[in-house]
Design a protein around this motif. Structure first.
Motif, PDB file in Angstrom:
ATOM      1  N   ALA A   1      78.088 -23.904  22.841  1.00 20.50           N
ATOM      2  CA  ALA A   1      78.077 -25.371  22.773  1.00 20.50           C
ATOM      3  C   ALA A   1      79.042 -25.867  21.696  1.00 20.50           C
ATOM      4  O   ALA A   1      79.853 -26.769  21.938  1.00 20.50           O
TER       5      ALA A   1
ATOM      6  N   THR B   1      78.580 -32.054  18.929  1.00 23.10           N
ATOM      7  CA  THR B   1      77.411 -31.343  19.444  1.00 23.10           C
ATOM      8  C   THR B   1      76.184 -31.809  18.672  1.00 23.10           C
ATOM      9  O   THR B   1      76.039 -31.507  17.491  1.00 23.10           O
TER      10      THR B   1
ATOM     11  N   ASP C   1      71.817 -31.728  22.085  1.00 24.52           N
ATOM     12  CA  ASP C   1      72.666 -30.859  22.908  1.00 24.52           C
ATOM     13  C   ASP C   1      72.294 -29.394  22.679  1.00 24.52           C
ATOM     14  O   ASP C   1      72.259 -28.595  23.623  1.00 24.52           O
TER      15      ASP C   1
END
Lengths: 224, 224
Positions: free
Chosen positions: A44, A53, A57
């Motif tokens: 991510a 991020t 998330d």
DNA sequence: CACGTTCTGTACTGATCTATCCAATACTCG
DNA sequence: CGAGTATTGGATAGATCAGTACAGAACGTG
């Protein structure tokens, strides 16, 4: 129960899902694999950067709840630090194998490293099939100026990789595949910069052929 | 009173502080210079990235209040777009001059471009004297994947620069200073990647000598 | 001087951010 | 089975985010 104890202790017992982190009596065990969660978080951050991020998330990427994330990784920043460390480790091992491969002439090691760079650039793509680049480069650009810990990690990695490159380049000089008179230090920096440039080019949309031609051209500088 | 009208109209009248943006009757004039504000915002984005630069930071960097910022630039995203456009424009002009300088042999134009890259890397530093890199590269890495407008701007710039590089490289082939058999397209991509690699290296802490040795080594690839 | 228009400082909105709290849960061990 | 402990989900806190509303200030114009 400091953060560092929490982070270091489990290394040797991670494979056993039914043992806690302090060697004391067990209680409710985790329902997730810490390493897999770390991989998901790493990906991510890799794809979207640190700032973009959110912890939300990270929950979605890892499949964990907020509590599990914070209980396991202390903070977003700490999670990033571990993700970056893991990324560096994951990338360093095969790179070291290539650059220290005594079977291959020096120049071929560099060529193989370039080839691997191209391959990883196309193995790991975002959801839209565009390049997500290299987490180390992304971190240098986005974060290193204002995050000393991240800066230290990438600097250590840089020193390590420059060392590996010098070894391969000196081997190439000895075996005759590298004929330039420039010193190994300058060449190592050049090869490293070329890889960085390839990664930025990939993120700017360069296709495989373009990256390969960059690599081929760069090799010309090693035997002028 | 659409945003685009608001953004385009002032171009020709900016030098006159006592004329408004629509050619109608004048009211209270601005107490700041839009171009200077844009420069300050550009520098803030350049040094800290898009996400990490808050609208509050932009107020402090420009010296404007929120109202003035939003009244003049519509939104953070629009301000970034204008800052990036301005950056690209500011960088493109001297680069074009160098690469199209018919007085110089082709190879010397590339060498001069590298030299300029090193110089700008050390001219523009953050408060801590560390490199803030190149806003275009930073944008490619941080933003291009999820901001189509930013991606379009840097892609257009990339095409433009690759074109300039091809011109200089073909000139070098003709005048004999560039002897490699590789085609101008591959060479242009290589030179561009080298510049990107130098900028990342600078952000990773490379000093002037290191950047110069990268540039010198890259030039070897053009006359192998 | 008064009007019309634009600029600007302040207060504010609603969303989102990181991080924490806490009760419920699920497990091991004696 | 009971005691003890770690995990989990959900609610929440407090800060900060981008962006807006509005009133008053500052100017050119008639």
């Amino acid at each position: 129960m400091s953060a560092s104890t929490q982070a270091r202790a489990p290394a040797l017992v991670l494979h056993c899902p039914f043992q806690n982190r302090y060697g004391t009596d067990m209680a409710r065990p985790r329902t997730f694999d810490e390493e897999r969660a770390l991989d998901a978080a790493m990906r991510a951050f890799w794809a979207n950067g640190y700032e973009a991020t959110s912890t939300q998330d990270l929950c979605e990427a890892t499949g964990l709840g907020r509590s599990s994330i914070y209980n396991t990784f202390t903070s977003k920043h700490d999670l990033f630090r571990r993700a970056l460390s893991r990324y560096i480790e994951l990338m360093s091992v095969p790179q070291a194998e290539i650059l220290e491969d005594a079977e291959r002439p020096g120049l071929e090691r560099i060529r193989a490293l370039f080839a691997r760079t191209v391959d990883t650039e196309f193995d790991h793509r975002g959801d839209d099939e565009s390049s997500i680049g290299c987490l180390t480069v992304n971190t240098v650009v986005e974060l290193a100026r204002r995050d000393p810990e991240a800066a230290a990690l990438v600097e250590r990695d840089l020193d390590f990789r420059l060392g590996l490159l010098r070894v391969a380049l000196e081997a190439g000089r000895r075996d005759g595949t590298i004929t330039t008179r420039r010193d190994a230090d300058a060449l190592a920096r050049f090869v490293n910069a070329t890889i960085g440039g390839m990664r930025v080019s990939a993120q700017a949309g360069a296709d495989r052929a373009a990256l390969e031609s960059i690599a081929d051209t760069a090799l010309d500088a090693l035997r002028p």
